[in-house]
Design a protein around this motif. Structure first.
Motif, PDB file in Angstrom:
ATOM      1  N   LEU A 106      46.920  67.921  49.207  1.00  0.00           N
ATOM      2  CA  LEU A 106      45.468  67.317  49.604  1.00  0.00           C
ATOM      3  C   LEU A 106      45.836  65.698  49.261  1.00  0.00           C
ATOM      4  CD1 LEU A 106      42.636  67.375  50.327  1.00  0.00           C
ATOM      5  CD2 LEU A 106      42.033  67.593  47.706  1.00  0.00           C
ATOM      6  N   LEU A 107      45.572  64.914  50.268  1.00  0.00           N
ATOM      7  CA  LEU A 107      45.513  63.522  50.320  1.00  0.00           C
ATOM      8  C   LEU A 107      44.177  63.175  49.439  1.00  0.00           C
ATOM      9  CD1 LEU A 107      46.753  60.612  50.517  1.00  0.00           C
ATOM     10  CD2 LEU A 107      45.758  60.728  52.801  1.00  0.00           C
ATOM     11  N   ASP A 108      44.471  62.693  48.202  1.00  0.00           N
ATOM     12  CA  ASP A 108      42.996  62.258  47.195  1.00  0.00           C
ATOM     13  C   ASP A 108      42.696  61.081  47.562  1.00  0.00           C
ATOM     14  OD1 ASP A 108      41.447  62.655  44.778  1.00  0.00           O
ATOM     15  OD2 ASP A 108      43.046  61.251  43.857  1.00  0.00           O
ATOM     16  N   ALA A 109      43.536  60.051  47.506  1.00  0.00           N
ATOM     17  CA  ALA A 109      43.254  58.835  47.678  1.00  0.00           C
ATOM     18  C   ALA A 109      44.382  57.545  48.097  1.00  0.00           C
ATOM     19  CB  ALA A 109      42.422  58.147  46.601  1.00  0.00           C
ATOM     20  N   ILE A 110      43.926  56.598  48.818  1.00  0.00           N
ATOM     21  CA  ILE A 110      44.788  55.341  48.991  1.00  0.00           C
ATOM     22  C   ILE A 110      44.401  54.278  47.927  1.00  0.00           C
ATOM     23  CG2 ILE A 110      45.867  53.863  50.507  1.00  0.00           C
ATOM     24  CD1 ILE A 110      45.257  55.755  52.705  1.00  0.00           C
ATOM     25  N   VAL A 111      45.352  53.869  47.115  1.00  0.00           N
ATOM     26  CA  VAL A 111      45.135  53.103  46.014  1.00  0.00           C
ATOM     27  C   VAL A 111      45.601  51.799  46.343  1.00  0.00           C
ATOM     28  CG1 VAL A 111      45.068  52.445  43.583  1.00  0.00           C
ATOM     29  CG2 VAL A 111      44.353  54.791  44.265  1.00  0.00           C
ATOM     30  N   THR A 112      45.026  50.644  46.883  1.00  0.00           N
ATOM     31  CA  THR A 112      45.733  49.555  47.112  1.00  0.00           C
ATOM     32  C   THR A 112      45.753  48.356  46.024  1.00  0.00           C
ATOM     33  OG1 THR A 112      45.308  49.760  49.474  1.00  0.00           O
ATOM     34  CG2 THR A 112      45.569  47.567  48.684  1.00  0.00           C
ATOM     35  N   LEU A 113      46.730  47.757  45.705  1.00  0.00           N
ATOM     36  CA  LEU A 113      46.790  46.618  44.586  1.00  0.00           C
ATOM     37  C   LEU A 113      46.837  45.644  45.396  1.00  0.00           C
ATOM     38  CD1 LEU A 113      47.826  49.497  42.941  1.00  0.00           C
ATOM     39  CD2 LEU A 113      49.112  47.758  41.378  1.00  0.00           C
ATOM     40  N   VAL A 114      46.037  44.507  44.877  1.00  0.00           N
ATOM     41  CA  VAL A 114      45.998  43.234  45.526  1.00  0.00           C
ATOM     42  C   VAL A 114      46.219  42.340  44.500  1.00  0.00           C
ATOM     43  CG1 VAL A 114      44.078  41.577  46.580  1.00  0.00           C
ATOM     44  CG2 VAL A 114      44.107  44.071  47.387  1.00  0.00           C
ATOM     45  N   ASP A 115      47.343  41.400  44.616  1.00  0.00           N
ATOM     46  CA  ASP A 115      47.538  40.292  43.728  1.00  0.00           C
ATOM     47  C   ASP A 115      46.439  39.052  44.090  1.00  0.00           C
ATOM     48  OD1 ASP A 115      48.801  37.895  42.927  1.00  0.00           O
ATOM     49  OD2 ASP A 115      50.696  38.372  43.697  1.00  0.00           O
ATOM     50  N   ALA A 116      45.625  38.962  43.055  1.00  0.00           N
ATOM     51  CA  ALA A 116      44.605  38.017  43.120  1.00  0.00           C
ATOM     52  C   ALA A 116      45.256  36.503  43.392  1.00  0.00           C
ATOM     53  CB  ALA A 116      43.881  38.139  41.801  1.00  0.00           C
ATOM     54  N   LEU A 117      46.507  36.183  42.736  1.00  0.00           N
ATOM     55  CA  LEU A 117      46.960  34.903  42.927  1.00  0.00           C
ATOM     56  C   LEU A 117      47.370  34.666  44.423  1.00  0.00           C
ATOM     57  CD1 LEU A 117      47.713  32.125  41.780  1.00  0.00           C
ATOM     58  CD2 LEU A 117      50.073  33.339  40.998  1.00  0.00           C
ATOM     59  N   HIS A 118      47.990  35.807  45.245  1.00  0.00           N
ATOM     60  CA  HIS A 118      48.608  35.174  46.247  1.00  0.00           C
ATOM     61  C   HIS A 118      48.040  35.983  47.472  1.00  0.00           C
ATOM     62  CE1 HIS A 118      52.040  34.805  43.605  1.00  0.00           C
ATOM     63  NE2 HIS A 118      52.199  33.890  44.167  1.00  0.00           N
ATOM     64  N   ALA A 119      46.820  36.709  47.177  1.00  0.00           N
ATOM     65  CA  ALA A 119      46.415  37.628  48.160  1.00  0.00           C
ATOM     66  C   ALA A 119      45.621  36.605  49.393  1.00  0.00           C
ATOM     67  CB  ALA A 119      45.291  38.478  47.697  1.00  0.00           C
TER      68      ALA A 119
END
Length: 331
Positions: free
Chosen positions: A125-138
């Protein structure tokens, strides 16, 4: 989780956003669960497998030589099938799966796997897609890279990293931008990978109907391509490196070519050092730390992966080769 299905978390985020750091926190946390980790790296050789803690009995499977969302997607189906078969046979125990994608992955084809492959859908079961975002380079990454936009657009949870390097006004501006791009996803923050596991696991966040609203072709569109000017290469060297030489050379390269170096990381065999040196960088940010000791009888080898645009490959290889420690002279 529903009907005894194995929950799966897709951990994504652009190059250098801190996925492996967060994954290490998940593996070391006191949650009492066994986690099977599937990770993918863009390039001919992987490094992250050595960066992950492996003292808790986790099953870690690494896929190289392509992006998880294109050339090795068949491997993902095969590996998930093998893990489920071993679990059913009682030869392997695990409670959940975390898939760490390459930083250049579009998460959509990965998520597709759990809906278009019947055998996979019967076990997971696909629970979630968790996306990390680099605040400095985003800000630059979201402007320049389609993959970074896709990772945010498909997120069920967005985790901001490196907020300690960015003024609060810039963080608020970035959060507002992310909310406009994906109003479904709650935004949280992680400091050096530290985060409450309730923020990333058992979210029950993936909603197929919501995805189909923003991307009607989600279940049928499997095309995905990387920018042609993004490439990677690996440097290998069994001779020990001189610490001062490698620091000076890499420092100079970062100053001149930092904008082209999207991600660089590696394990270094340094002269006179009993431990691996773990080396990582994103654009102009570079750092190193001592890793686990080399084992007796183990082949000591430096391996460095560089990912970037129009990489000065020959110049990098030449400078790295010249960073080898001079031979010892016995008197």
């Amino acid at each position: 989780m529903s009907q005894g299905l194995i929950p799966v978390t897709i951990l994504t985020g652009f190059l250098g956003s801190g996925k492996t750091t967060l994954l290490n926190h998940i593996l070391k946390a006191d949650h009492g669960e066994r986690i099977a980790v599937i990770e993918n790296e863009f390039g001919e050789s992987g490094i992250d497998n050595e960066l992950l803690v492996q003292d808790a009995g986790e099953q870690i499977v690494e896929m190289n030589n392509g992006c998880i969302c294109c050339t090795v997607r068949g491997d993902l189906v095969r590996i998930l099938g093998e893990l489920a078969a071993k679990r059913n046979a009682g030869t392997l125990r695990f409670d959940r799966v975390v898939i760490e994608t390459t930083g250049l992955a579009d998460p959509a084809p990965v998520a597709q796997t759990f809906f278009v492959d019947e055998d996979i859908g019967m076990h997971y079961l696909l629970d979630a897609i968790v996306t990390l975002v680099d605040a400095l380079h985003a800000p630059d990454q979201l402007r320049e890279h389609h993959e970074a936009q896709e990772q945010v657009g498909f997120a069920d949870r967005i985790v901001l990293t490196k907020t300690d390097l960015v003024p609060m006004t810039d963080i608020l501006t970035l959060k507002a931008r992310l909310m406009r791009m994906n109003p479904r996803a709650a935004i949280t923050e992680a400091s050096f990978g530290q985060i409450d596991l309730q923020e990333v696991l058992d979210l029950r966040g993936f909603n197929l109907n919501a995805i189909l609203e923003i991307e009607p072709d989600f279940l049928t569109d499997v095309d995905h391509a990387h920018d042609d000017d993004v490439s990677s290469f690996v440097f290998r060297e069994t001779r020990p490196l001189d610490l001062a030489r490698i620091e000076d050379f890499l420092g100079a390269m970062v100053q001149v070519h930092g904008p082209k170096l999207m991600r660089y990381k590696g394990i270094l065999h340094i002269e006179g050092e009993a431990r691996r040196i773990v080396f990582q960088g994103v654009h102009m940010l570079m750092g190193a730390d001592r890793g686990v000791p080399w084992r007796d009888g183990e082949t000591r080898e430096s391996r460095m992966v560089f990912i970037g645009r129009d990489l000065p490959r020959d110049l990098l290889l030449q400078g790295l080769s010249q960073s080898v420690a001079p031979p010892r002279v016995n008197h």
